[in-house]
Design a protein around this motif. Structure first.
Motif, PDB file in Angstrom:
ATOM      1  N   PRO A  18      44.415  30.663  55.521  1.00 49.88           N
ATOM      2  CA  PRO A  18      43.872  32.015  55.708  1.00 49.88           C
ATOM      3  C   PRO A  18      42.794  32.303  54.665  1.00 49.88           C
ATOM      4  O   PRO A  18      42.858  31.806  53.542  1.00 49.88           O
ATOM      5  CB  PRO A  18      45.084  32.927  55.516  1.00 49.88           C
ATOM      6  CG  PRO A  18      46.121  32.101  54.861  1.00 49.88           C
ATOM      7  CD  PRO A  18      45.810  30.671  55.150  1.00 49.88           C
ATOM      8  N   VAL A  19      41.824  33.095  55.072  1.00 52.65           N
ATOM      9  CA  VAL A  19      40.734  33.474  54.177  1.00 52.65           C
ATOM     10  C   VAL A  19      40.883  34.950  53.860  1.00 52.65           C
ATOM     11  O   VAL A  19      41.044  35.784  54.755  1.00 52.65           O
ATOM     12  CB  VAL A  19      39.354  33.221  54.829  1.00 52.65           C
ATOM     13  CG1 VAL A  19      38.228  33.707  53.927  1.00 52.65           C
ATOM     14  CG2 VAL A  19      39.181  31.742  55.160  1.00 52.65           C
ATOM     15  N   TYR A  20      40.854  35.264  52.568  1.00 55.97           N
ATOM     16  CA  TYR A  20      40.934  36.639  52.105  1.00 55.97           C
ATOM     17  C   TYR A  20      39.623  36.988  51.410  1.00 55.97           C
ATOM     18  O   TYR A  20      39.100  36.195  50.641  1.00 55.97           O
ATOM     19  CB  TYR A  20      42.102  36.822  51.125  1.00 55.97           C
ATOM     20  CG  TYR A  20      43.436  36.524  51.756  1.00 55.97           C
ATOM     21  CD1 TYR A  20      44.026  37.431  52.627  1.00 55.97           C
ATOM     22  CD2 TYR A  20      44.099  35.338  51.492  1.00 55.97           C
ATOM     23  CE1 TYR A  20      45.247  37.162  53.221  1.00 55.97           C
ATOM     24  CE2 TYR A  20      45.326  35.061  52.075  1.00 55.97           C
ATOM     25  CZ  TYR A  20      45.889  35.980  52.934  1.00 55.97           C
ATOM     26  OH  TYR A  20      47.098  35.707  53.525  1.00 55.97           O
ATOM     27  N   LEU A  21      39.143  38.164  51.676  1.00 55.10           N
ATOM     28  CA  LEU A  21      37.918  38.669  51.067  1.00 55.10           C
ATOM     29  C   LEU A  21      38.312  39.728  50.044  1.00 55.10           C
ATOM     30  O   LEU A  21      39.118  40.611  50.345  1.00 55.10           O
ATOM     31  CB  LEU A  21      37.028  39.281  52.147  1.00 55.10           C
ATOM     32  CG  LEU A  21      35.698  39.863  51.706  1.00 55.10           C
ATOM     33  CD1 LEU A  21      34.746  38.740  51.305  1.00 55.10           C
ATOM     34  CD2 LEU A  21      35.099  40.670  52.832  1.00 55.10           C
ATOM     35  N   VAL A  22      37.779  39.617  48.848  1.00 55.06           N
ATOM     36  CA  VAL A  22      38.079  40.579  47.791  1.00 55.06           C
ATOM     37  C   VAL A  22      36.764  41.163  47.283  1.00 55.06           C
ATOM     38  O   VAL A  22      35.956  40.460  46.687  1.00 55.06           O
ATOM     39  CB  VAL A  22      38.863  39.916  46.628  1.00 55.06           C
ATOM     40  CG1 VAL A  22      39.101  40.923  45.507  1.00 55.06           C
ATOM     41  CG2 VAL A  22      40.183  39.331  47.118  1.00 55.06           C
ATOM     42  N   VAL A  46      37.645  34.677  48.813  1.00 61.47           N
ATOM     43  CA  VAL A  46      36.215  34.857  48.590  1.00 61.47           C
ATOM     44  C   VAL A  46      36.034  36.171  47.840  1.00 61.47           C
ATOM     45  O   VAL A  46      36.387  37.232  48.355  1.00 61.47           O
ATOM     46  CB  VAL A  46      35.443  34.901  49.935  1.00 61.47           C
ATOM     47  CG1 VAL A  46      33.960  35.130  49.693  1.00 61.47           C
ATOM     48  CG2 VAL A  46      35.689  33.635  50.737  1.00 61.47           C
ATOM     49  N   HIS A  47      35.510  36.077  46.623  1.00 62.25           N
ATOM     50  CA  HIS A  47      35.265  37.283  45.821  1.00 62.25           C
ATOM     51  C   HIS A  47      33.803  37.673  45.954  1.00 62.25           C
ATOM     52  O   HIS A  47      32.910  36.851  45.760  1.00 62.25           O
ATOM     53  CB  HIS A  47      35.620  37.041  44.351  1.00 62.25           C
ATOM     54  CG  HIS A  47      35.241  38.188  43.474  1.00 62.25           C
ATOM     55  ND1 HIS A  47      34.408  38.048  42.392  1.00 62.25           N
ATOM     56  CD2 HIS A  47      35.560  39.514  43.533  1.00 62.25           C
ATOM     57  CE1 HIS A  47      34.241  39.221  41.812  1.00 62.25           C
ATOM     58  NE2 HIS A  47      34.922  40.126  42.489  1.00 62.25           N
ATOM     59  N   VAL A  48      33.567  38.929  46.311  1.00 60.63           N
ATOM     60  CA  VAL A  48      32.206  39.462  46.353  1.00 60.63           C
ATOM     61  C   VAL A  48      32.172  40.701  45.469  1.00 60.63           C
ATOM     62  O   VAL A  48      33.051  41.546  45.563  1.00 60.63           O
ATOM     63  CB  VAL A  48      31.737  39.796  47.789  1.00 60.63           C
ATOM     64  CG1 VAL A  48      31.562  38.544  48.621  1.00 60.63           C
ATOM     65  CG2 VAL A  48      32.673  40.750  48.490  1.00 60.63           C
ATOM     66  N   PRO A  49      31.173  40.809  44.601  1.00 57.21           N
ATOM     67  CA  PRO A  49      31.106  41.961  43.700  1.00 57.21           C
ATOM     68  C   PRO A  49      30.470  43.210  44.312  1.00 57.21           C
ATOM     69  O   PRO A  49      30.531  44.279  43.734  1.00 57.21           O
ATOM     70  CB  PRO A  49      30.277  41.441  42.526  1.00 57.21           C
ATOM     71  CG  PRO A  49      29.474  40.321  43.080  1.00 57.21           C
ATOM     72  CD  PRO A  49      30.249  39.754  44.226  1.00 57.21           C
ATOM     73  N   SER A  50      29.869  43.088  45.497  1.00 56.43           N
ATOM     74  CA  SER A  50      29.261  44.271  46.130  1.00 56.43           C
ATOM     75  C   SER A  50      29.332  44.151  47.650  1.00 56.43           C
ATOM     76  O   SER A  50      29.425  43.052  48.196  1.00 56.43           O
ATOM     77  CB  SER A  50      27.797  44.431  45.697  1.00 56.43           C
ATOM     78  OG  SER A  50      26.994  43.472  46.311  1.00 56.43           O
ATOM     79  N   SER A  51      29.253  45.303  48.314  1.00 59.97           N
ATOM     80  CA  SER A  51      29.382  45.329  49.770  1.00 59.97           C
ATOM     81  C   SER A  51      28.237  44.622  50.491  1.00 59.97           C
ATOM     82  O   SER A  51      28.408  44.150  51.610  1.00 59.97           O
ATOM     83  CB  SER A  51      29.500  46.766  50.264  1.00 59.97           C
ATOM     84  OG  SER A  51      28.347  47.502  49.922  1.00 59.97           O
ATOM     85  N   ASN A  60      29.930  33.152  57.150  1.00 63.29           N
ATOM     86  CA  ASN A  60      30.451  31.846  56.750  1.00 63.29           C
ATOM     87  C   ASN A  60      31.919  31.628  57.101  1.00 63.29           C
ATOM     88  O   ASN A  60      32.408  30.504  57.024  1.00 63.29           O
ATOM     89  CB  ASN A  60      30.274  31.650  55.238  1.00 63.29           C
ATOM     90  CG  ASN A  60      28.826  31.544  54.853  1.00 63.29           C
ATOM     91  OD1 ASN A  60      28.002  31.042  55.611  1.00 63.29           O
ATOM     92  ND2 ASN A  60      28.488  32.033  53.673  1.00 63.29           N
ATOM     93  N   HIS A  61      32.625  32.684  57.460  1.00 63.07           N
ATOM     94  CA  HIS A  61      34.052  32.582  57.765  1.00 63.07           C
ATOM     95  C   HIS A  61      34.323  33.293  59.084  1.00 63.07           C
ATOM     96  O   HIS A  61      34.323  34.518  59.137  1.00 63.07           O
ATOM     97  CB  HIS A  61      34.890  33.205  56.638  1.00 63.07           C
ATOM     98  CG  HIS A  61      34.657  32.563  55.319  1.00 63.07           C
ATOM     99  ND1 HIS A  61      35.193  31.343  54.972  1.00 63.07           N
ATOM    100  CD2 HIS A  61      33.920  32.948  54.257  1.00 63.07           C
ATOM    101  CE1 HIS A  61      34.805  31.018  53.752  1.00 63.07           C
ATOM    102  NE2 HIS A  61      34.025  31.977  53.309  1.00 63.07           N
ATOM    103  N   GLY A  89      38.819  39.878  62.614  1.00 64.06           N
ATOM    104  CA  GLY A  89      40.268  39.803  62.533  1.00 64.06           C
ATOM    105  C   GLY A  89      40.863  40.312  61.238  1.00 64.06           C
ATOM    106  O   GLY A  89      42.061  40.158  61.001  1.00 64.06           O
ATOM    107  N   ALA A  90      40.061  40.911  60.387  1.00 65.74           N
ATOM    108  CA  ALA A  90      40.525  41.305  59.055  1.00 65.74           C
ATOM    109  C   ALA A  90      41.449  42.512  59.080  1.00 65.74           C
ATOM    110  O   ALA A  90      41.195  43.488  59.784  1.00 65.74           O
ATOM    111  CB  ALA A  90      39.334  41.603  58.145  1.00 65.74           C
TER     112      ALA A  90
END
Length: 133
Positions: A18-22, A46-51, A60-61, A89-90
């Motif tokens: 599973p892929v989690y976005l943070v 996957v960590h992203v610092p901004s929207s 990519n996912h 699907g999030a």
């Protein structure tokens, strides 16, 4: 010598992890969330610092299990992130904006109220049921 087991962090053959976005500005909090998710089982975080960077992550996912967003409900809608995340699907989990909790939960989203624990993080990714349904 590497002591890490061969299969650590990998999913079973034929299964995608599973892929989690943070989305979190504070890197320590982001790492806490990621560490809790990884401790629960093999996954990609996957960590992203901004929207603004979420669009690349979605491209990519093809499937996102859950998105932990340091945003209020209004910010998510204003940024137009709700529909693309849901179509990937999030499960949307907001980590700020507790005043919106009833509205957020009625949509089937979850809230992760700060300060949070590992159990709270894992509980947030369980399927939410809209109230009254």
């Amino acid at each position: 010598m590497n002591e890490r087991p061969k299969d650590a962090g990998q999913s079973a053959p034929g299964q995608m992890a599973p892929v989690y976005l943070v989305l979190e500005r504070n890197s320590l909090i982001a790492e806490d969330i990621a560490g809790s998710l990884r401790a629960a089982g093999p996954c990609d975080v996957v960590h992203v610092p901004s929207s603004v960077e979420i669009a690349n992550s979605l491209a990519n996912h093809p499937r996102i299990e859950a998105a932990f967003l340091e945003m209020t409900y209004a910010q998510v809608v204003e940024a137009g992130l709700d529909k693309p995340l849901l179509s990937n699907g999030a499960q949307i989990v907001l980590t700020v904006g507790e005043d919106d909790e009833a509205n957020v939960r009625s949509l089937g989203w979850n809230m992760l109220i700060r300060p949070f624990t590992d159990d709270m993080i894992r509980h947030a990714i369980r399927p939410a049921k809209p109230r009254g349904g």
